[in-house]
Design a protein around this motif. Structure first.
Motif, short mmCIF file in Angstrom:
data_model
loop_
_atom_site.label_atom_id
_atom_site.label_comp_id
_atom_site.label_asym_id
_atom_site.label_seq_id
_atom_site.Cartn_x
_atom_site.Cartn_y
_atom_site.Cartn_z
N ASN A 146 0.82 -1.21 0.00
CA ASN A 146 0.00 0.00 0.00
C ASN A 146 0.85 1.26 0.00
O ASN A 146 0.48 2.27 -0.59
CB ASN A 146 -0.94 0.01 1.21
CG ASN A 146 -2.12 -0.91 0.99
OD1 ASN A 146 -2.72 -0.91 -0.08
ND2 ASN A 146 -2.44 -1.72 1.97
N THR A 147 1.99 1.19 0.69
CA THR A 147 2.88 2.35 0.69
C THR A 147 3.39 2.61 -0.72
O THR A 147 3.39 3.75 -1.19
CB THR A 147 4.06 2.10 1.65
OG1 THR A 147 3.53 1.77 2.94
CG2 THR A 147 4.93 3.33 1.78
N ASP A 149 1.95 1.71 -3.44
CA ASP A 149 0.79 2.16 -4.21
C ASP A 149 0.62 3.67 -4.03
O ASP A 149 0.44 4.41 -4.99
CB ASP A 149 -0.45 1.40 -3.74
CG ASP A 149 -1.69 1.73 -4.56
OD1 ASP A 149 -1.53 2.28 -5.66
OD2 ASP A 149 -2.80 1.45 -4.08
N SER A 150 0.73 4.11 -2.78
CA SER A 150 0.51 5.53 -2.53
C SER A 150 1.66 6.39 -3.04
O SER A 150 1.47 7.56 -3.34
CB SER A 150 0.29 5.78 -1.03
OG SER A 150 1.46 5.48 -0.33
#
Lengths: 460, 324
Positions: A146-147, A149-150
């Motif tokens: 997710n990191t 992705d962000s």
């Protein structure tokens, strides 16, 4: 006392109200973000790309496919401005922490060495790697994913078998692909393709080589399985036994090896009692070393032959165990890819050391990602899902470095990337097929005794 | 922007599930003074109970799991809570006569036993292969279009976990302040006192253990249904120690503290992920992160030994004891 109680009571209400308020505020804030997100993907070409390819495989993606996340390419800036962000989500700590640095060096070699992605330049810029540690555990891996992705990465190298099953759905719903240079588990055999790729062959393929060698070359009719009790070793072992049965042999015994055990004498005894021709023993170096010591000590080499797993096929292992102990033992490993020599040389030049396990596969992964951007003509999240298969598979001009591939693509040719780890010919599940060799320890060295082609090892 | 809010939602969900664990731990340690080191075990029992109940039995090469019931997820969540609570009571039954360090040892080994059983009994738990494709509740209904904006699944799950957290917080806070809670506090300070007043303290300790274990089980189930896949290596004792750290940082005895402490730890773990690779020693970043987390814990404990929101009553009671 009562006064104290009162104020405590009031505080309680205050806290609870506060908590609710905070929760609601957080929800509202996030809702606001989601609302605004739709406008973000105004990038014409990227939304075009995702609709073209996005629907073709949609059935398997299930309901969560359409999650409110942005369209693939919109995160981060695309095009010629700034470096292209690519992730490396690998185990840098935890049980497989030794693999991460190997993968990092492989990726760096693909980027910086002569003919590499950044040395040559991709789309007029370079690739910038953002590393995240999966800690060899699913939850940190998801946080890392997710990191990345962000941070707007376009795709990523990694992760390992222990966490891949937890990342399948997140990858599909974020429309963010990964190319794993270290996931062998057969659990991934039927789920890959599109967003999920790997540049190492499935354990199922190596295991078929082992089973064929046992059945055809050694003439074994019965087999027992011994494996370190973890996901990867068990997966390889089960695949080997399964294929051995398919060939006509029988699997008589299964013995898990506890990695924390101080000896394996009782396990060796159980295998002797099983009265089999061969034992497929799959484990990493420490467990294998101890097991082989106990095996020799018990004189079990009189009773059955030992077939080893991939991890121990290093010169170091023979040296550690002693050449006479290892003499005649057989293991199997992917036959080095066509470009392996070049890779080893460049790796040596850049890092002043031999490539470690999975480094070649990481090198291939990074090269293929770079070529996918060139083929797409833009750095976006659809580049890997759309192009990886055609870049790796024939027909096309055979290339083995990024620079060669880029040149051919710019001339409008098709290419067929020939990698360092293996030829990187992908099946429709994103798995590479390639030849395997059986190696035998002879006079302190691993000598190739038999090579199985990709066709020999294909499922059907 | 979009991706950042997705990340924030995921991190919040992680923080909330850990908070549930910390709430259970706070009932054991903060309220009752029991040194419980089996929390990862209860978490695992919850995760596996719900998973086995809601997924089909696995077939195929590595699919030697013969149990799998495909029941609705609600049943999984409830069963996870109950089974974990029963496990808690089961572990507590023979060990509650032990105190302090001895209880810690017994519970720690119990958690390891649970993990090793999960690792080896593949017919029930799929062993080291772990179980994947765990269903998510109401996954089919998302994304929802609500007027102008799309509501993604993670946002829904965040709402669900927030609701559960608020309910659990209210329940445990209330329990802690009830007559039942007062007995627990008395046991914590000096077990002889409530016994002299005619309270059957072992029963109270069992209840405390069961309640704390139950909520840990619920947390495990929520975890499994969010993260798609579970395997035994997720339930190592280090998880228990993280929860302990959260409770101690937040302040033992305070339920808000448990939540704050958890948010602190989850937050710092996530924030250190944004450290750029190109700082000096960047290649040692994974280890630097862990060192940084450890240093933060030390700093907090140095300046606030009672934790960020340490319970007043607990501190005063402790001082009174020392004063004697």
């Amino acid at each position: 006392m009562p006064r104290g109680m009162d104020s405590e009571g009031q505080k309680r209400i205050g806290r609870r109200t506060y908590l609710k308020g905070a929760g609601l505020a957080a929800l509202a804030g996030l809702a606001g973000c989601s609302g605004g997100g739709d406008g973000g993907s105004g990038d014409g070409s990227s939304s075009d790309g995702s609709s073209g390819d996005g629907s073709s495989d949609g059935g398997s993606d299930g309901s969560s496919d359409g999650e409110s996340s942005s369209d693939g390419g919109s995160a981060g800036e695309s095009g010629d401005s700034g470096p292209i962000p690519v992730g490396n989500l690998s185990p840098f700590s935890g049980g497989l922490g030794w693999i991460g640095p190997n993968s990092r060096r492989g990726v760096q070699t693909a980027l910086e060495a002569e003919g590499g992605v950044n040395a040559t330049g991709v789309l007029g810029t370079t690739v910038e790697i953002s590393e995240q540690d999966s800690e060899t555990k699913p939850q940190p891996a998801i946080s890392g994913f997710n990191t990345l992705d962000s941070e707007g990465v376009m795709t990523m190298v990694g992760p390992s078998s222990s966490v891949t099953p937890s990342l399948i759905e997140p990858a599909r719903s974020a429309k963010l692909s990964f190319v794993s240079p270290m996931t062998g588990t057969i659990q991934l055999d039927n789920v890959g393709g599109k967003y999920i790729w790997r540049t190492v062959p499935s354990d199922g393929i190596g295991a078929r080589a082992q089973a064929q060698y046992a059945y055809n070359e050694l003439g074994a009719e019965s087999m027992a399985l011994a494996y370190k009790n973890d996901r990867g070793s068990q997966s390889f072992s089960a695949a080997s036994g399964d294929y051995f049965s398919t060939l006509g042999g029988s699997v008589k015994e299964e013995v898990p090896l506890d990695p924390a055990a101080s000896d394996y004498r009782s396990e060796v005894q159980a295998l002797q009692d099983a009265d089999v021709d061969v034992v497929s023993m799959t484990a990493a170096t420490e467990v294998s070393g101890l097991f082989i010591q106990n095996y020799v000590e018990a004189g079990a080499d009189e009773d059955f032959e030992l077939l080893l797993g991939n991890d121990v096929l290093t010169p170091d292992f023979i040296e550690e165990m002693g050449a006479d102990v290892m003499e005649g033992m057989v293991g199997q490993a992917p036959a080095p890819g066509p470009a392996n020599d070049v890779f080893v040389e460049r790796h040596q030049a850049q890092h002043d050391k031999e490539p470690g396990a999975f480094a070649a596969a990481a090198y291939d992964a990074m090269n293929l990602i770079g070529l996918a951007f060139v083929k797409e003509g833009e750095a976006n999240r659809q580049a890997v899902p759309k192009h990886l298969s055609e870049l790796g598979n024939p027909p096309g001009k055979k290339v083995s470095t990024f620079a060669q591939g880029k040149k051919a693509l710019e001339n409008g040719e098709e290419i067929n990337y020939h990698g360092a780890a293996n030829p990187q010919n992908f099946n429709d599940k994103g798995d590479p097929l390639g030849p395997f060799s059986a190696l035998q320890a002879q006079d302190g060295e691993w000598v190739e005794v038999k090579t199985y082609s990709a066709q020999d090892l294909a499922t059907e | 922007m979009m991706a950042y809010s997705q990340l924030l939602v995921t991190v919040l969900i992680i923080a909330i599930i850990y908070s549930l664990l910390a709430i259970g731990m706070n009932m054991h340690w903060g309220d009752t003074g029991l040194l419980n080191f089996a929390h990862a075990g209860f978490f695992a029992v919850g995760a596996y109970t719900s998973t086995v109940l809601t997924t089909p039995a696995a077939t195929g090469l590595l699919g030697d799991r013969i149990v799998g019931l495909e029941l609705p997820i609600v049943i999984g969540l409830v069963a996870a809570t109950i089974v974990a609570a029963l496990f808690g009571i089961l572990i507590a039954l023979p060990s509650l006569r032990l105190e302090g360090d001895y209880l810690a040892m017994v519970t720690l080994s119990a958690a390891e036993m649970i993990r090793l059983i999960i690792t080896n009994e593949a017919w029930l738990t799929a062993g080291t292969q772990g179980i994947k494709d765990i269903p998510r509740p109401l996954a089919g209904a998302f994304p929802l279009s609500l007027g102008g904006f799309q509501m993604g699944y993670n946002l829904f799950y965040l709402g669900l976990t927030i609701a559960i957290l608020i309910a659990s917080y209210a329940l445990f806070k209330r329990l802690s302040e009830s007559p039942f809670g007062r007995v627990l506090h008395a046991i914590r300070e000096d077990e002889d006192v409530p016994r002299a007043l005619g309270k059957r303290t072992p029963v109270f300790k069992l209840k405390s253990f069961g309640l704390g274990a139950g909520i840990a089980g619920l947390a495990g189930a929520l975890w499994a249904h969010f993260f798609f896949a579970i395997n035994p290596t997720m339930f190592l004792p280090s998880l228990t120690f993280s929860v302990w750290a959260a409770v101690i940082i937040g302040g033992a005895g305070s339920y808000v503290g448990a939540i704050v402490g958890t948010s602190f730890i989850v937050g710092i773990r996530q924030l250190t992920r944004f450290l750029p690779n190109d700082i000096p020693l960047g290649s040692e970043l994974p280890f630097l992160r862990l060192i940084l987390i450890g240093a933060a814990l030390i700093v907090v404990l140095y300046y606030r030994p009672q934790g960020l929101l340490g319970d007043k009553e607990r501190i005063q009671a402790g001082q009174a004891m020392e004063g004697e």
